[in-house]
Scaffold this active site. Structure first.
Site, short mmCIF file in Angstrom:
data_model
loop_
_atom_site.label_atom_id
_atom_site.label_comp_id
_atom_site.label_asym_id
_atom_site.label_seq_id
_atom_site.Cartn_x
_atom_site.Cartn_y
_atom_site.Cartn_z
N SER A 1 11.52 0.45 33.44
CA SER A 1 11.40 1.37 32.30
C SER A 1 12.72 1.56 31.57
O SER A 1 12.77 1.52 30.34
CB SER A 1 10.88 2.73 32.78
OG SER A 1 9.54 2.63 33.22
N ILE A 2 13.80 1.76 32.31
CA ILE A 2 15.11 1.94 31.69
C ILE A 2 15.76 0.60 31.40
O ILE A 2 16.32 0.38 30.32
CB ILE A 2 16.02 2.81 32.57
CG1 ILE A 2 15.43 4.21 32.76
CG2 ILE A 2 17.43 2.90 31.97
CD1 ILE A 2 15.25 4.99 31.47
N CYS B 1 17.74 11.90 32.09
CA CYS B 1 17.19 12.27 30.78
C CYS B 1 17.33 13.76 30.52
O CYS B 1 17.73 14.18 29.42
CB CYS B 1 15.73 11.84 30.69
SG CYS B 1 14.70 12.41 32.07
N HIS C 1 19.30 20.48 38.22
CA HIS C 1 19.69 20.10 36.87
C HIS C 1 20.96 20.82 36.40
O HIS C 1 21.80 20.23 35.72
CB HIS C 1 18.54 20.36 35.91
CG HIS C 1 17.27 19.69 36.32
ND1 HIS C 1 16.33 20.32 37.13
CD2 HIS C 1 16.78 18.46 36.06
CE1 HIS C 1 15.32 19.50 37.34
NE2 HIS C 1 15.56 18.36 36.71
N GLN D 1 11.68 11.19 28.14
CA GLN D 1 12.33 10.84 29.40
C GLN D 1 12.60 9.35 29.56
O GLN D 1 13.47 8.95 30.33
CB GLN D 1 11.48 11.33 30.58
CG GLN D 1 10.21 10.52 30.86
CD GLN D 1 9.04 10.87 29.95
OE1 GLN D 1 9.15 11.77 29.13
NE2 GLN D 1 7.93 10.17 30.09
#
Length: 340
Positions: free
Chosen positions: A11-12, A141, A195, A303
């Site tokens: 995905s990335i 993200c 986070h 994301q």
């Protein structure tokens, strides 16, 4: 021309590969996959040289009729830098077993732990700190989105503390294994979530100023953040103006129809974004408010894509290709077609 190896074409990784290919000062010399699947086939169709991420698995690709150039050890010597896009936790092993062994600079992703790298990267906050370093983490993200917004706010007032609730998507659109399907899940059920401390790895002066909590909901499109930021004093207009002046973050209007993550993704489709990627952070203009010096706002985070331009800037910083972070941001934005 910087020679970039993408270790992990998922995905990335596939997005980073495409973004590198758009730049005038860098090129993709190869991408890796652990197994032969449609993504491996697509990489070859797009013209990337494909290598097995695991030595000895080359025959698996050959059996599937996928053109394979060898394994990662056949190409790594040619790389100036490796962008590691392996699943969380794998990057740490790759640092010890591959990158340090071959004396290669490497960028790992936000799924890795901060203690295993020299620093954490954000184009606005830590470009200078990461300049010339060897092992750097491009943060997640959510952390990327928070860092951009806090940069905008910090440019117009002094931040005393920040409280953030993260509403996280349950899974990426291509992921049929995760959830929830019919639940709202505190993740983690403890406060603070990770986070806030992660933001602190990028912005050390905010380490004790930000507390986050997070929940997961049954959606795949985007994350959402609700920020409450106590400051020394500002106005709504000043906050909106700061957002509009900050790279890779912009305001959207619910009144204009952009009233949900669904319509924001539709907007990304309509402007022709590949994979409907939204590299920028959209902030709902109507949500911006200031009450007794406390800023309130809501934003969305795509994301799968907001970290991609940061990886490009990180390459330039680590390879000492450009000293000025704003110039690098402008180069990346122009090449990728980022709004601002």
């Amino acid at each position: 021309m910087a020679k970039v190896l993408i270790n992990g074409y998922g995905s990335i990784g596939k997005r980073v590969a495409d973004a590198v290919s758009m730049q005038k000062d860098m090129e993709v010399i190869g991408v890796t996959k652990t197994r032969p699947n449609f993504e491996a086939d697509m990489a070859v169709q797009k013209g990337y040289d494909l290598y097995s991420a695991v030595e000895g698995r080359e025959s698996l690709f050959e059996e599937k009729g996928i053109d394979i150039q060898g394994n990662i050890f056949d190409i790594i010597e040619e790389a100036d830098i490796v962008v590691d896009c392996a699943p969380g936790g794998i990057g740490k092993d790759n640092i010890e077993n591959i990158y340090k062994k071959y004396n290669k600079k490497a960028i790992v992703q936000g799924g890795e732990k901060a203690p295993f790298v020299e620093d954490s990267f954000n184009s606005l906050w830590s470009y200078d700190r990461c300049y010339g370093k060897n092992i750097i983490r491009a943060v997640s993200c959510n952390t990327t989105g928070l860092c951009r917004t806090l940069y905008a706010i910090n440019s117009t007032t002094d931040i005393l503390k920040a409280r953030v609730v993260l509403i996280r998507r349950g899974a990426d659109p291509n992921d049929a294994k995760r959830g929830p399907i019919n639940a709202i899940v505190p993740n983690p059920p403890t406060v603070p979530s990770h986070h806030g401390p992660d933001v602190g790895t990028v912005i050390p002066e905010f380490k004790d100023k930000i507390i986050t909590s997070a929940i997961i909901v049954p959606t795949t499109l985007m994350h959402m953040h609700s920020l409450m930021v106590e400051t020394t004093g500002t106005t709504k207009d000043d906050v909106i103006d700061a957002i509009e002046k900050t790279p890779r973050i912009f305001t959207v209007s619910a009144e204009n129809g952009l009233d949900s993550t669904a319509t924001i993704i539709e907007y990304a489709r309509d402007i022709g974004r590949p994979r409907y990627d939204l590299w920028e952070i959209p902030v709902w203009e109507e949500s911006v408010n200031v009450v007794d010096n406390e800023i309130f706002l809501m934003q969305a985070v795509h994301q799968e894509s907001d970290v991609i331009p940061e990886n490009i800037d990180c390459i330039r910083s680590m390879l000492k290709m450009e000293e000025d972070n704003i110039k690098s941001i402008e180069m990346t934005n122009k090449a990728m077609g980022i709004l601002k």
